[in-house]
Write a protein that holds these residues in place. Structure first.
Motif, PDB file in Angstrom:
ATOM      1  N   GLY A   1      11.132 -10.153  -0.934  1.00 24.33           N
ATOM      2  CA  GLY A   1      10.526 -11.136  -1.823  1.00 24.33           C
ATOM      3  C   GLY A   1      11.533 -11.730  -2.788  1.00 24.33           C
ATOM      4  O   GLY A   1      11.539 -12.944  -3.025  1.00 24.33           O
ATOM      5  N   MET A   2      12.402 -10.890  -3.359  1.00 24.21           N
ATOM      6  CA  MET A   2      13.425 -11.399  -4.276  1.00 24.21           C
ATOM      7  C   MET A   2      14.427 -12.296  -3.550  1.00 24.21           C
ATOM      8  O   MET A   2      14.876 -13.313  -4.088  1.00 24.21           O
ATOM      9  CB  MET A   2      14.140 -10.222  -4.950  1.00 24.21           C
ATOM     10  CG  MET A   2      13.272  -9.480  -5.967  1.00 24.21           C
ATOM     11  SD  MET A   2      14.197  -8.235  -6.899  1.00 24.21           S
ATOM     12  CE  MET A   2      14.552  -7.045  -5.610  1.00 24.21           C
ATOM     13  N   GLN A   3      14.776 -11.952  -2.306  1.00 26.55           N
ATOM     14  CA  GLN A   3      15.714 -12.775  -1.556  1.00 26.55           C
ATOM     15  C   GLN A   3      15.121 -14.137  -1.205  1.00 26.55           C
ATOM     16  O   GLN A   3      15.807 -15.157  -1.293  1.00 26.55           O
ATOM     17  CB  GLN A   3      16.143 -12.039  -0.287  1.00 26.55           C
ATOM     18  CG  GLN A   3      17.054 -10.842  -0.534  1.00 26.55           C
ATOM     19  CD  GLN A   3      17.454 -10.160   0.754  1.00 26.55           C
ATOM     20  OE1 GLN A   3      16.752 -10.239   1.764  1.00 26.55           O
ATOM     21  NE2 GLN A   3      18.573  -9.450   0.720  1.00 26.55           N
TER      22      GLN A   3
ATOM     23  N   PHE B   1       6.789 -10.202  -2.673  1.00 26.41           N
ATOM     24  CA  PHE B   1       7.136  -9.281  -3.752  1.00 26.41           C
ATOM     25  C   PHE B   1       5.878  -8.631  -4.325  1.00 26.41           C
ATOM     26  O   PHE B   1       5.874  -7.425  -4.641  1.00 26.41           O
ATOM     27  CB  PHE B   1       7.888 -10.034  -4.850  1.00 26.41           C
ATOM     28  CG  PHE B   1       8.365  -9.158  -5.970  1.00 26.41           C
ATOM     29  CD1 PHE B   1       9.599  -8.526  -5.893  1.00 26.41           C
ATOM     30  CD2 PHE B   1       7.586  -8.957  -7.096  1.00 26.41           C
ATOM     31  CE1 PHE B   1      10.046  -7.711  -6.926  1.00 26.41           C
ATOM     32  CE2 PHE B   1       8.024  -8.150  -8.134  1.00 26.41           C
ATOM     33  CZ  PHE B   1       9.256  -7.532  -8.048  1.00 26.41           C
ATOM     34  N   GLY B   2       4.801  -9.405  -4.458  1.00 25.91           N
ATOM     35  CA  GLY B   2       3.568  -8.860  -5.012  1.00 25.91           C
ATOM     36  C   GLY B   2       2.966  -7.768  -4.134  1.00 25.91           C
ATOM     37  O   GLY B   2       2.507  -6.740  -4.632  1.00 25.91           O
ATOM     38  N   VAL B   3       2.980  -7.984  -2.808  1.00 23.49           N
ATOM     39  CA  VAL B   3       2.457  -6.966  -1.899  1.00 23.49           C
ATOM     40  C   VAL B   3       3.283  -5.686  -2.017  1.00 23.49           C
ATOM     41  O   VAL B   3       2.748  -4.569  -2.067  1.00 23.49           O
ATOM     42  CB  VAL B   3       2.444  -7.483  -0.451  1.00 23.49           C
ATOM     43  CG1 VAL B   3       2.079  -6.375   0.526  1.00 23.49           C
ATOM     44  CG2 VAL B   3       1.462  -8.640  -0.317  1.00 23.49           C
ATOM     45  N   GLY B   4       4.618  -5.838  -2.070  1.00 19.74           N
ATOM     46  CA  GLY B   4       5.476  -4.665  -2.223  1.00 19.74           C
ATOM     47  C   GLY B   4       5.246  -3.958  -3.537  1.00 19.74           C
ATOM     48  O   GLY B   4       5.229  -2.710  -3.603  1.00 19.74           O
ATOM     49  N   ALA B   5       5.049  -4.737  -4.623  1.00 19.66           N
ATOM     50  CA  ALA B   5       4.830  -4.123  -5.932  1.00 19.66           C
ATOM     51  C   ALA B   5       3.511  -3.352  -5.977  1.00 19.66           C
ATOM     52  O   ALA B   5       3.437  -2.245  -6.545  1.00 19.66           O
ATOM     53  CB  ALA B   5       4.847  -5.202  -7.017  1.00 19.66           C
ATOM     54  N   VAL B   6       2.457  -3.928  -5.394  1.00 17.67           N
ATOM     55  CA  VAL B   6       1.161  -3.228  -5.363  1.00 17.67           C
ATOM     56  C   VAL B   6       1.274  -1.938  -4.560  1.00 17.67           C
ATOM     57  O   VAL B   6       0.743  -0.885  -4.948  1.00 17.67           O
ATOM     58  CB  VAL B   6       0.085  -4.155  -4.764  1.00 17.67           C
ATOM     59  CG1 VAL B   6      -1.198  -3.375  -4.482  1.00 17.67           C
ATOM     60  CG2 VAL B   6      -0.196  -5.312  -5.710  1.00 17.67           C
ATOM     61  N   LEU B   7       1.996  -1.993  -3.451  1.00 18.76           N
ATOM     62  CA  LEU B   7       2.160  -0.802  -2.624  1.00 18.76           C
ATOM     63  C   LEU B   7       2.969   0.266  -3.355  1.00 18.76           C
ATOM     64  O   LEU B   7       2.642   1.468  -3.294  1.00 18.76           O
ATOM     65  CB  LEU B   7       2.825  -1.177  -1.300  1.00 18.76           C
ATOM     66  CG  LEU B   7       2.847  -0.117  -0.192  1.00 18.76           C
ATOM     67  CD1 LEU B   7       1.436   0.378   0.096  1.00 18.76           C
ATOM     68  CD2 LEU B   7       3.483  -0.688   1.075  1.00 18.76           C
ATOM     69  N   ILE B   8       4.007  -0.147  -4.065  1.00 17.63           N
ATOM     70  CA  ILE B   8       4.796   0.798  -4.861  1.00 17.63           C
ATOM     71  C   ILE B   8       3.930   1.434  -5.951  1.00 17.63           C
ATOM     72  O   ILE B   8       3.990   2.652  -6.203  1.00 17.63           O
ATOM     73  CB  ILE B   8       6.011   0.090  -5.472  1.00 17.63           C
ATOM     74  CG1 ILE B   8       7.094  -0.136  -4.405  1.00 17.63           C
ATOM     75  CG2 ILE B   8       6.596   0.889  -6.632  1.00 17.63           C
ATOM     76  CD1 ILE B   8       7.825   1.107  -3.974  1.00 17.63           C
ATOM     77  N   ALA B   9       3.114   0.612  -6.606  1.00 19.13           N
ATOM     78  CA  ALA B   9       2.245   1.149  -7.662  1.00 19.13           C
ATOM     79  C   ALA B   9       1.251   2.152  -7.100  1.00 19.13           C
ATOM     80  O   ALA B   9       0.990   3.203  -7.719  1.00 19.13           O
ATOM     81  CB  ALA B   9       1.517   0.000  -8.352  1.00 19.13           C
ATOM     82  N   TYR B  10       0.693   1.839  -5.935  1.00 17.20           N
ATOM     83  CA  TYR B  10      -0.254   2.762  -5.314  1.00 17.20           C
ATOM     84  C   TYR B  10       0.408   4.093  -4.975  1.00 17.20           C
ATOM     85  O   TYR B  10      -0.139   5.173  -5.250  1.00 17.20           O
ATOM     86  CB  TYR B  10      -0.841   2.126  -4.060  1.00 17.20           C
ATOM     87  CG  TYR B  10      -1.616   3.095  -3.195  1.00 17.20           C
ATOM     88  CD1 TYR B  10      -2.889   3.518  -3.550  1.00 17.20           C
ATOM     89  CD2 TYR B  10      -1.044   3.610  -2.028  1.00 17.20           C
ATOM     90  CE1 TYR B  10      -3.587   4.419  -2.761  1.00 17.20           C
ATOM     91  CE2 TYR B  10      -1.729   4.505  -1.230  1.00 17.20           C
ATOM     92  CZ  TYR B  10      -2.999   4.906  -1.603  1.00 17.20           C
ATOM     93  OH  TYR B  10      -3.682   5.809  -0.825  1.00 17.20           O
TER      94      TYR B  10
END
Length: 352
Positions: free
Chosen positions: A285-287, A248-257
């Motif tokens: 990540g949530m799943q 989830f953290g990797v996805g969130a950082v990528l979304i923020a970028y």
């Protein structure tokens, strides 16, 4: 009524699978002589892992010649772990000895394992000095190095089938698949004392073996299973939660970028595959986190029936005795004779 015979002190289980000695009769006589030399009463249980007519005929010939042992014939090939379990369920000795159906160590060395049970719960043999070519040594070192790194154990010969253990060990361990190789690790997880005993390798155990690639994959998967059982059986959220949080953290950082790129530099998002990857990582990540949470809920609902400890000994005060039996040194206010007393469990093994 005829009095019932006392159960033997040793139960020797010999699983017979694809690899076995050319002469089972000679192997049995070697094992029997070594066990008999200890002076302990014993029983032999041979477990045929699947239909093996040739081996069965050889054992039945020994029975007709007056030998005394039990034959357990499984309906199909279930694996060595199932064969050991089937033999254990039909055993009656307080000490269990497992021996391979082929020569691994010199039979006279078996007594070392039985002597080691005075200070340990599970004694396993390791062949020393171990013979083999350079490829075998590299393969064994890599496998045991990985096992020791993952589990924190210090083992040298998990492939040796010569073991001696107290009955409580197999009563507490559930074997399935190919987990018989990791029996010492499963025993250590439950708090049992495990020792490795050096044993001379048999002169007939000198052939090299070539494993197919899928065997290595199976061993790696078994090792991952043991790692999960040791670390996260009662705490699944720690494993799945950590994995889910990282994803989830990797996805969130990528979304923020991507969001900052869109706002600050007006870069379009519609034709960027990175956006789909980021969304996938967030959902995945949530799943994974939810899977760990579901595991925690299952553990919680069954927590009352789970026991994650083993009692070794109990120290308590004895019942009060008559004042006449006690000495003059009594503590005021304390019942006469109520001094502390050590009551270790017997035998000195880990007991539930």
């Amino acid at each position: 009524m005829k009095p019932q015979a006392a159960p033997p002190s040793l139960s020797v289980i010999v699983p017979i699978g694809a690899r076995r000695a050319a002469d089972l009769g000679a192997l049995y006589r070697e094992y029997r002589a070594s066990i008999a030399a200890t002076g302990a009463t014993h029983e032999f249980i041979f477990v045929l892992d699947g239909p093996r007519p040739e081996e069965r005929r050889a054992l039945e010939t020994l029975l007709r010649a007056g030998e005394e042992f039990t034959i357990v014939n499984l309906t199909r090939n279930f694996g060595e772990a199932a064969a050991l379990t089937a033999g254990f369920e039909r055993s009656s000795g307080g000490t269990i000895v497992t021996l391979p159906a082929y020569q691994q160590v010199e039979p006279g060395e078996i007594r070392k394992l039985l002597a080691a049970l005075s200070t340990t719960d599970l004694a396993i043999g390791y062949r020393s000095p171990r013979h083999g070519n350079a490829l075998d040594r590299v393969r064994r070192s890599a496998f045991h190095g990985l096992v020791n790194f993952v589990t924190g154990a210090r083992l040298r010969d998990l492939g040796c089938g010569v073991r001696a253990m107290r009955r409580q060990v197999l009563e507490e361990i559930d074997l399935y698949g190919d987990q018989h190789r990791f029996m010492p690790i499963l025993a250590m997880r439950l708090g049992f004392r495990v020792s490795e005993i050096p044993m001379r390798q048999s002169m007939q155990d000198r052939h090299g073996r070539i494993y197919r690639p899928r065997e290595y994959v199976h061993h790696l998967l078994d090792l991952f299973s043991i790692f999960f059982l040791m670390r996260f059986t009662k705490k699944p959220l720690r494993f799945f939660g950590m994995l889910g949080a990282v994803t989830f953290g990797v996805g969130a950082v990528l979304i923020a970028y991507l969001g900052m790129d869109r706002v600050l530099f007006s870069e379009p998002l519609a034709d960027r595959p990175a956006l789909l990857l980021a969304a996938l990582l967030l959902v995945l990540g949530m799943q994974i986190f939810a899977l760990g949470l579901l595991g925690e809920l299952i553990i919680f609902t069954h927590a009352r029936g789970l026991k994650d400890y083993r009692v070794e000994e109990i120290i308590q005060y004895p019942d009060a005795v008559a004042a006449s039996d006690s000495g003059s040194d009594c503590v005021p206010g304390e019942p006469a004779g109520a001094g502390p007393e050590m009551r270790p469990t017997a035998p000195p093994a880990v007991t539930a």
